[in-house]
Design an enzyme around this catalytic site. Structure first.
Site, PDB file in Angstrom:
ATOM      1  N   CYS A   1     -46.968  -1.961  -4.210  1.00 59.08           N
ATOM      2  CA  CYS A   1     -48.337  -2.105  -4.118  1.00 59.08           C
ATOM      3  C   CYS A   1     -49.174  -0.792  -3.353  1.00 59.08           C
ATOM      4  O   CYS A   1     -50.403  -0.638  -3.391  1.00 59.08           O
ATOM      5  CB  CYS A   1     -49.254  -3.360  -3.746  1.00 59.08           C
ATOM      6  SG  CYS A   1     -48.792  -3.795  -1.960  1.00 59.08           S
TER       7      CYS A   1
ATOM      8  N   LYS B   1     -42.892 -19.987  -4.011  1.00 63.60           N
ATOM      9  CA  LYS B   1     -42.866 -19.841  -5.337  1.00 63.60           C
ATOM     10  C   LYS B   1     -42.674 -18.419  -5.382  1.00 63.60           C
ATOM     11  O   LYS B   1     -43.483 -17.416  -5.821  1.00 63.60           O
ATOM     12  CB  LYS B   1     -44.110 -20.180  -6.261  1.00 63.60           C
ATOM     13  CG  LYS B   1     -43.684 -20.732  -7.514  1.00 63.60           C
ATOM     14  CD  LYS B   1     -42.827 -19.630  -8.393  1.00 63.60           C
ATOM     15  CE  LYS B   1     -43.871 -18.634  -8.739  1.00 63.60           C
ATOM     16  NZ  LYS B   1     -43.152 -17.509  -9.858  1.00 63.60           N
TER      17      LYS B   1
ATOM     18  N   PHE C   1     -42.228  -9.783  -7.528  1.00 62.89           N
ATOM     19  CA  PHE C   1     -40.835  -9.362  -7.640  1.00 62.89           C
ATOM     20  C   PHE C   1     -40.713  -8.015  -6.575  1.00 62.89           C
ATOM     21  O   PHE C   1     -39.542  -8.001  -6.375  1.00 62.89           O
ATOM     22  CB  PHE C   1     -40.514  -9.073  -9.193  1.00 62.89           C
ATOM     23  CG  PHE C   1     -41.250  -7.855  -9.543  1.00 62.89           C
ATOM     24  CD1 PHE C   1     -40.603  -6.331  -9.289  1.00 62.89           C
ATOM     25  CD2 PHE C   1     -42.486  -7.619 -10.255  1.00 62.89           C
ATOM     26  CE1 PHE C   1     -41.160  -5.315  -9.742  1.00 62.89           C
ATOM     27  CE2 PHE C   1     -42.801  -6.691 -10.855  1.00 62.89           C
ATOM     28  CZ  PHE C   1     -42.280  -5.283 -10.515  1.00 62.89           C
TER      29      PHE C   1
ATOM     30  N   SER D   1     -50.673  -8.518  -9.502  1.00 70.47           N
ATOM     31  CA  SER D   1     -51.480  -7.551 -10.097  1.00 70.47           C
ATOM     32  C   SER D   1     -52.938  -8.302  -9.813  1.00 70.47           C
ATOM     33  O   SER D   1     -53.299  -9.503  -9.895  1.00 70.47           O
ATOM     34  CB  SER D   1     -51.034  -7.488 -11.485  1.00 70.47           C
ATOM     35  OG  SER D   1     -51.266  -8.848 -12.332  1.00 70.47           O
TER      36      SER D   1
END
Length: 500
Positions: free
Chosen positions: A285, A177, A153, A230
């Site tokens: 990140c 996706k 996201f 993650s």
């Protein structure tokens, strides 16, 4: 199939698709705290339709000349550059990051599109003449087929663009996706690809949750999977896709440190810590999560960071604000909980971002920049990837202690050193066990002609994202050995062929 403007549809075979009776999930405007629309969640029928469409489109796209592919990529690049503000507005509305940050995300994605436009150079093979008597050898790089990109996201445009430009340029058919939390950017890019002349089915958008993810990971016609998210999910994606015979690159989590030496320019370091710690509300990140201050500079550095935080304006990203909301209320509450953990573990909360005044709706998913000093390295505040606007400060006595601290962590995504000592900076590059390093650069994301990826639990698989490694990931090599016989040939020899 029927279409209705209240839902974000899939994009299959060159058109929007909303199946009757589809499952849906809410898409929030995080600055307002309200449901803005609903997104379709794919079931088995939509997964099969998406893969079948991509598989059907692949042969013709693969057969298209490099020159014609390149023309379509150039057209996509020009359309995207001209309409960056449109895409940035979509990102801000669904993610919450401020418009300037959203536009910067698109610009960094454009770097990868720029690189992919040189596909004729990147897909060249090699040739050796006369490797043995009358024998020549050459290699070619060919596409894999249908490939899947599972995107997080936090960068709904840039992260897909880390992968699909090279994949499409190399002749593959791509299924994206996106995160169901901010799905509209991928759909907008699908429409732009169509405007650029990309054949239907070469770029597909499949929305969904774990059902869609597992469907792509396990589908026999999907040849490769690129993932960013993650670490626990990256490990799952890597194991599942590999077990199903796919090529996988799975980029995981991070806990990025910024080592500040006593000789550093503390104003530069403080600016960098704030920019890298709180940009995009810390949902990066590559965000700096931990400032490692080598004494005796910690007190002064913490003071300067706190002063800068006091000047930040938090609010609706569509207004003149520095930082927007978090993506959902649940994520905001999870991040906010780490402030209580810090206090319980004996850390000092220098700036508390809870309950701040914001330039936005009261129901928005707000949490202001938070600065925590004296963080114990055993605390979850230090060890966990918080993924929010919580910046920790750890104090060390020496350069060696700081490097040891960085190297002891499970992640190895990005790191930075701030110093005016060239020798120390060079030694840091040699000593630190991290994949991406900045020297007086807090967010060392490589430019599009290099490749992105970390070490240790920040990367699963042996291929990094974009750049030359991106083209290698999305292609397979074929080597051809050729002999054109002359009239003097002949004879039977059952021995193993030797080169002479």
């Amino acid at each position: 199939m029927s279409a209705t403007p209240s839902y974000v549809p899939h994009w299959i075979a060159g058109k929007p698709e909303i199946p009757e009776g589809t499952r849906t999930a809410p898409v929030y405007d995080p600055a307002l705290g309200v449901v803005a629309t609903w997104v379709c969640l794919a079931g088995n029928a939509e997964i099969e339709a998406a893969v079948a469409s991509a598989k059907a489109a692949f042969p013709a796209w693969r057969a298209l000349s490099l020159a014609r592919r390149q023309a379509i990529l150039f057209r996509f690049r020009e359309l995207l550059a001209a309409r960056t503000s449109e895409l940035a507005a979509i990102i801000t509305a669904e993610h919450g990051k401020v418009l300037s940050d959203a536009a910067g995300e698109v610009a960094r994605g454009l770097e990868v599109v720029d690189y992919a436009c040189g596909l004729a150079e990147h897909l060249k093979g090699e040739f050796s003449q006369g490797v043995s008597t009358g024998v020549d050898v050459h290699s070619v790089r060919e596409p894999l087929g249908v490939v899947a990109i599972i995107s997080p996201f936090n960068f709904p445009a840039m992260v897909p663009m880390w992968f699909f430009p090279a994949a499409i340029a190399a002749g593959n058919a791509v299924i994206v996706k996106p995160s169901e939390k901010d799905p509209s950017a991928s759909l907008w890019m699908a429409e732009l690809w169509q405007e650029a002349g990309l054949p239907d089915g070469v770029f597909t958008v499949l929305h969904g949750d774990k059902v869609a993810v597992d469907g792509l990971l396990e589908h026999p016609d999907v040849r490769a999977v690129s993932f960013v998210g993650s670490t626990p999910i990256a490990e799952y994606v890597y194991r599942t896709a590999s077990a199903n015979g796919k090529r996988v690159q799975a980029l995981g989590g991070a806990k990025n440190h910024m080592l500040v030496l006593p000789d550093a320019d503390l104003d530069l370091a403080a600016d960098a810590a704030v920019n890298a710690g709180f940009g995009s509300a810390g949902e990066r990140c590559m965000a700096i999560s931990v400032v490692v201050a080598v004494e005796p500079v910690a007190d002064e550095l913490v003071s300067r960071i706190a002063q800068r935080i006091a000047g930040l304006k938090v609010g609706d990203g569509r207004r003149a604000c520095d930082m927007g909301p978090l993506i959902t209320a649940q994520h905001r509450d999870k991040v906010s909980g780490y402030i209580d953990v810090a206090l319980a573990d004996g850390a000092t909360v220098v700036v508390d971002g809870r309950g701040i005044e914001v330039d936005g709706a009261s129901d928005g998913f707000w949490l202001g920049p938070t600065l925590v000093d004296h963080v114990p390295t055993g605390s979850a505040v230090y060890t966990d990837e918080i993924f929010g606007p919580v910046l920790s400060v750890v104090r060390v006595a020496s350069y060696e202690e700081g490097v040891a601290l960085i190297n002891a962590g499970r992640y190895g995504n990005g790191t930075a050193i701030f110093t005016n000592d060239g020798g120390a900076a060079r030694q840091f590059q040699l000593d630190v066990q991290v994949g991406m390093i900045g020297v007086n650069v807090p967010i060392p994301v490589p430019v599009g002609s290099f490749s992105f990826g970390g070490w240790k639990d920040s990367l699963f698989g042996d291929t990094r994202a974009y750049g030359a490694e991106g083209f290698r990931f999305f292609t397979q090599q074929k080597v051809v050995t050729t002999r054109w016989l002359d009239p003097s040939h002949g004879g039977i020899n059952l021995g193993f062929p030797q080169n002479h």
